[in-house]
Design a protein around this motif. Structure first.
Motif, PDB file in Angstrom:
ATOM      1  N   ASN A   1      -3.861  -3.867 -11.532  1.00 39.97           N
ATOM      2  CA  ASN A   1      -4.364  -2.749 -12.340  1.00 39.97           C
ATOM      3  C   ASN A   1      -4.858  -1.583 -11.505  1.00 39.97           C
ATOM      4  O   ASN A   1      -5.698  -0.798 -11.948  1.00 39.97           O
ATOM      5  CB  ASN A   1      -5.464  -3.219 -13.309  1.00 39.97           C
ATOM      6  CG  ASN A   1      -4.991  -4.347 -14.202  1.00 39.97           C
ATOM      7  OD1 ASN A   1      -5.412  -5.494 -14.024  1.00 39.97           O
ATOM      8  ND2 ASN A   1      -4.115  -4.051 -15.137  1.00 39.97           N
ATOM      9  N   GLY A   2      -4.327  -1.483 -10.285  1.00 36.00           N
ATOM     10  CA  GLY A   2      -4.581  -0.332  -9.437  1.00 36.00           C
ATOM     11  C   GLY A   2      -3.373   0.587  -9.432  1.00 36.00           C
ATOM     12  O   GLY A   2      -2.375   0.341 -10.115  1.00 36.00           O
ATOM     13  N   PRO A   3      -3.427   1.657  -8.629  1.00 34.74           N
ATOM     14  CA  PRO A   3      -2.316   2.614  -8.587  1.00 34.74           C
ATOM     15  C   PRO A   3      -1.161   2.131  -7.718  1.00 34.74           C
ATOM     16  O   PRO A   3      -1.327   1.257  -6.860  1.00 34.74           O
ATOM     17  CB  PRO A   3      -2.970   3.853  -7.980  1.00 34.74           C
ATOM     18  CG  PRO A   3      -4.063   3.313  -7.109  1.00 34.74           C
ATOM     19  CD  PRO A   3      -4.573   2.075  -7.811  1.00 34.74           C
ATOM     20  N   LYS A   4       0.001   2.716  -7.942  1.00 35.82           N
ATOM     21  CA  LYS A   4       1.154   2.469  -7.078  1.00 35.82           C
ATOM     22  C   LYS A   4       1.026   3.306  -5.805  1.00 35.82           C
ATOM     23  O   LYS A   4       0.282   4.279  -5.755  1.00 35.82           O
ATOM     24  CB  LYS A   4       2.449   2.824  -7.820  1.00 35.82           C
ATOM     25  CG  LYS A   4       2.702   1.962  -9.055  1.00 35.82           C
ATOM     26  CD  LYS A   4       3.928   2.451  -9.807  1.00 35.82           C
ATOM     27  CE  LYS A   4       4.196   1.594 -11.036  1.00 35.82           C
ATOM     28  NZ  LYS A   4       3.113   1.690 -12.055  1.00 35.82           N
ATOM     29  N   GLY A   5       1.779   2.911  -4.776  1.00 34.16           N
ATOM     30  CA  GLY A   5       1.815   3.705  -3.549  1.00 34.16           C
ATOM     31  C   GLY A   5       0.666   3.465  -2.600  1.00 34.16           C
ATOM     32  O   GLY A   5       0.454   4.259  -1.678  1.00 34.16           O
ATOM     33  N   ILE A   6      -0.073   2.389  -2.799  1.00 33.37           N
ATOM     34  CA  ILE A   6      -1.167   2.059  -1.893  1.00 33.37           C
ATOM     35  C   ILE A   6      -1.215   0.539  -1.700  1.00 33.37           C
ATOM     36  O   ILE A   6      -1.054  -0.226  -2.649  1.00 33.37           O
ATOM     37  CB  ILE A   6      -2.534   2.581  -2.437  1.00 33.37           C
ATOM     38  CG1 ILE A   6      -3.663   2.336  -1.418  1.00 33.37           C
ATOM     39  CG2 ILE A   6      -2.863   1.966  -3.783  1.00 33.37           C
ATOM     40  CD1 ILE A   6      -3.578   3.184  -0.177  1.00 33.37           C
ATOM     41  N   GLY A   7      -1.394   0.130  -0.462  1.00 32.71           N
ATOM     42  CA  GLY A   7      -1.526  -1.285  -0.133  1.00 32.71           C
ATOM     43  C   GLY A   7      -2.420  -1.410   1.079  1.00 32.71           C
ATOM     44  O   GLY A   7      -2.999  -0.430   1.546  1.00 32.71           O
ATOM     45  N   PHE A   8      -2.549  -2.621   1.589  1.00 30.97           N
ATOM     46  CA  PHE A   8      -3.299  -2.793   2.831  1.00 30.97           C
ATOM     47  C   PHE A   8      -2.767  -3.988   3.589  1.00 30.97           C
ATOM     48  O   PHE A   8      -2.117  -4.881   3.022  1.00 30.97           O
ATOM     49  CB  PHE A   8      -4.811  -2.947   2.578  1.00 30.97           C
ATOM     50  CG  PHE A   8      -5.228  -4.259   1.975  1.00 30.97           C
ATOM     51  CD1 PHE A   8      -5.401  -5.404   2.754  1.00 30.97           C
ATOM     52  CD2 PHE A   8      -5.478  -4.359   0.611  1.00 30.97           C
ATOM     53  CE1 PHE A   8      -5.793  -6.616   2.197  1.00 30.97           C
ATOM     54  CE2 PHE A   8      -5.871  -5.575   0.040  1.00 30.97           C
ATOM     55  CZ  PHE A   8      -6.022  -6.703   0.838  1.00 30.97           C
ATOM     56  N   LEU A   9      -3.041  -3.986   4.879  1.00 32.71           N
ATOM     57  CA  LEU A   9      -2.826  -5.150   5.724  1.00 32.71           C
ATOM     58  C   LEU A   9      -4.172  -5.526   6.322  1.00 32.71           C
ATOM     59  O   LEU A   9      -4.794  -4.713   7.017  1.00 32.71           O
ATOM     60  CB  LEU A   9      -1.822  -4.844   6.838  1.00 32.71           C
ATOM     61  CG  LEU A   9      -1.547  -6.003   7.817  1.00 32.71           C
ATOM     62  CD1 LEU A   9      -0.898  -7.181   7.091  1.00 32.71           C
ATOM     63  CD2 LEU A   9      -0.654  -5.538   8.970  1.00 32.71           C
ATOM     64  N   TYR A  10      -4.629  -6.737   6.037  1.00 35.35           N
ATOM     65  CA  TYR A  10      -5.808  -7.277   6.695  1.00 35.35           C
ATOM     66  C   TYR A  10      -5.366  -7.811   8.049  1.00 35.35           C
ATOM     67  O   TYR A  10      -4.392  -8.577   8.149  1.00 35.35           O
ATOM     68  CB  TYR A  10      -6.420  -8.403   5.865  1.00 35.35           C
ATOM     69  CG  TYR A  10      -7.274  -9.365   6.673  1.00 35.35           C
ATOM     70  CD1 TYR A  10      -8.565  -9.036   7.063  1.00 35.35           C
ATOM     71  CD2 TYR A  10      -6.768 -10.607   7.063  1.00 35.35           C
ATOM     72  CE1 TYR A  10      -9.334  -9.915   7.819  1.00 35.35           C
ATOM     73  CE2 TYR A  10      -7.527 -11.498   7.809  1.00 35.35           C
ATOM     74  CZ  TYR A  10      -8.809 -11.147   8.192  1.00 35.35           C
ATOM     75  OH  TYR A  10      -9.561 -12.011   8.942  1.00 35.35           O
ATOM     76  N   ILE A  11      -6.053  -7.388   9.110  1.00 32.40           N
ATOM     77  CA  ILE A  11      -5.774  -7.874  10.464  1.00 32.40           C
ATOM     78  C   ILE A  11      -7.088  -8.375  11.056  1.00 32.40           C
ATOM     79  O   ILE A  11      -8.019  -7.592  11.275  1.00 32.40           O
ATOM     80  CB  ILE A  11      -5.190  -6.768  11.368  1.00 32.40           C
ATOM     81  CG1 ILE A  11      -3.971  -6.110  10.717  1.00 32.40           C
ATOM     82  CG2 ILE A  11      -4.827  -7.341  12.741  1.00 32.40           C
ATOM     83  CD1 ILE A  11      -3.451  -4.892  11.483  1.00 32.40           C
TER      84      ILE A  11
END
Length: 395
Positions: free
Chosen positions: A206-216
């Protein structure tokens, strides 16, 4: 047509109103570049920091371990390609599975063909679960990374992530998980599960498209993925998507606080759907683990039926569903996931994926099953294969 019943939440979800509300000011009022030094831009920088903290809190991580990307596919590419480059002096072997998302599988193919990587693609059992003994056997002195998805995007099966993390740690190997479907749907603590890297995407919760993350995880030596400016601690250049980050942060926090009640409701509706479909429609098979699966996932295969025909007929009743991964919905080939769990081509072609949301009601589920019963019966009535099968059964 009456109301739309949307059952394709594994493909994408509706952006929550509070997420949209939180994002709007960063388009028109607080639109400064977070990298600029003046006070006006500082508001954008603070918003990015807050979004990073909100996401880190859901994972039990530190905010400095969250790196924003344009989505889950980019995060998967980054984890594999940059790890391979950073650790190739140690070895060139990566272990993954045959049921991963194509963002993983196609990246592995690239590393094999273009970079000289050795990739082991693990089999899974009939429920789509990785066999831990085969994972152990696949490890060599050259193994630098294990990448196993948290939950399968098609059949919903949850993997034994904690056990995989323990195996990776025992052998001194990095462990990455594609958690695009799982983040926000099941509890995840990266320390407890032994996860070194994790990918996610905003539009699945339920968030926007075009955004993600990588946890490192801190201490993991991984190369920069996009070169240019100093954004994301010099590891992923480019002006930050401030509205997207704000929206993702709110969506992640919302998912964490609502998870227990929301998923309990989804499980009730999911199990009701599964029970009615498997008891009221003959020659149908539930795909994926019967219990260890995402709260909102139903994947079933119908013999003597084409999945595409089912989707079109369901659509005529306002029901949005899928026959597999959204990224391959235009393909005529059967799902690689269904083939990997042992389904023959002709049954894999008759698959249907229904993925629920917190808004899906029992009444919605009953309407879908009632229509599905008629659709399957209608399609089978036109199938020569089904006709021959029934004749043989009646002999």
């Amino acid at each position: 047509m009456g109301k739309m019943i949307y059952l394709d939440n594994a493909a994408t979800t509706k952006t929550a109103p509070e997420v949209v509300e939180a994002m709007l000011p960063y388009f028109t009022e607080m639109y400064g570049n977070p990298s600029s030094v003046y006070d006006f831009a500082g508001k954008s920088k603070d918003a990015v920091t807050k979004g990073r903290e909100q996401i880190a809190n859901v994972l039990g991580a530190q905010k400095e371990e969250i790196y924003f990307t344009a989505g889950g596919s980019e995060a998967d590419n980054w984890a594999l390609k940059a790890t391979f480059e950073a650790y190739k002096s140690k070895g060139n072997h990566i272990i993954t599975t045959k049921i991963e998302h194509h963002a993983i599988l196609h990246t592995c193919e690239y590393l094999e063909k273009e970079r000289g990587a050795k990739i082991t693609y693990l089999d899974v059992d009939e429920n789509g679960v990785v066999k831990l003994d085969e994972l152990e056997k696949a490890i060599t002195p050259e193994t630098i990374l294990i990448s196993v998805m948290f939950a399968n995007n098609e059949i919903g099966t949850l993997q034994p992530i904690k056990e995989i993390g323990m195996i990776a740690k025992e052998h001194g190997i990095l462990f990455h998980t594609d958690a695009v479907q799982a983040f926000g749907q099941v509890p995840i603590n990266v320390d407890e599960l032994g996860i070194d890297m994790l990918s996610s995407s905003g539009h699945k919760l339920n968030g926007p498209k075009g955004i993600g993350f990588l946890y490192i995880r801190k201490g993991v030596k991984i190369r920069s993925f996009v070169h240019g400016g100093a954004q994301e601690r010099k590891r992923r250049a480019g002006t930050e998507n401030v509205p997207g980050i704000v929206g993702f942060g709110v969506a992640a926090e919302r998912a964490m606080h609502s998870m227990a009640d929301r998923t309990a409701k989804e499980v009730l509706v999911r199990d009701h759907l599964i029970s009615r479909i498997t008891s009221e429609i003959p020659y149908v098979k539930l795909n994926g683990h019967p219990k260890k699966r995402l709260p909102n996932n139903v994947n079933v295969s119908f013999q003597f039926v084409e999945g595409e025909s089912m989707l079109l007929m369901l659509d005529s009743f306002g029901i949005c569903a899928s026959s597999g991964s959204a990224c391959t919905s235009g393909s005529l080939d059967p799902s690689h996931v269904l083939l990997a769990i042992g389904l023959p081509h002709e049954i894999a072609h008759g698959s249907l994926r229904l993925t629920l949301s917190e808004e899906t009601t029992m009444e919605d589920a009953d309407f879908v099953v009632d229509k599905l019963k008629d659709i399957v019966a209608n399609l089978r009535s036109m199938s020569p294969l089904y006709e021959d099968f029934i004749k043989k059964q009646n002999k």
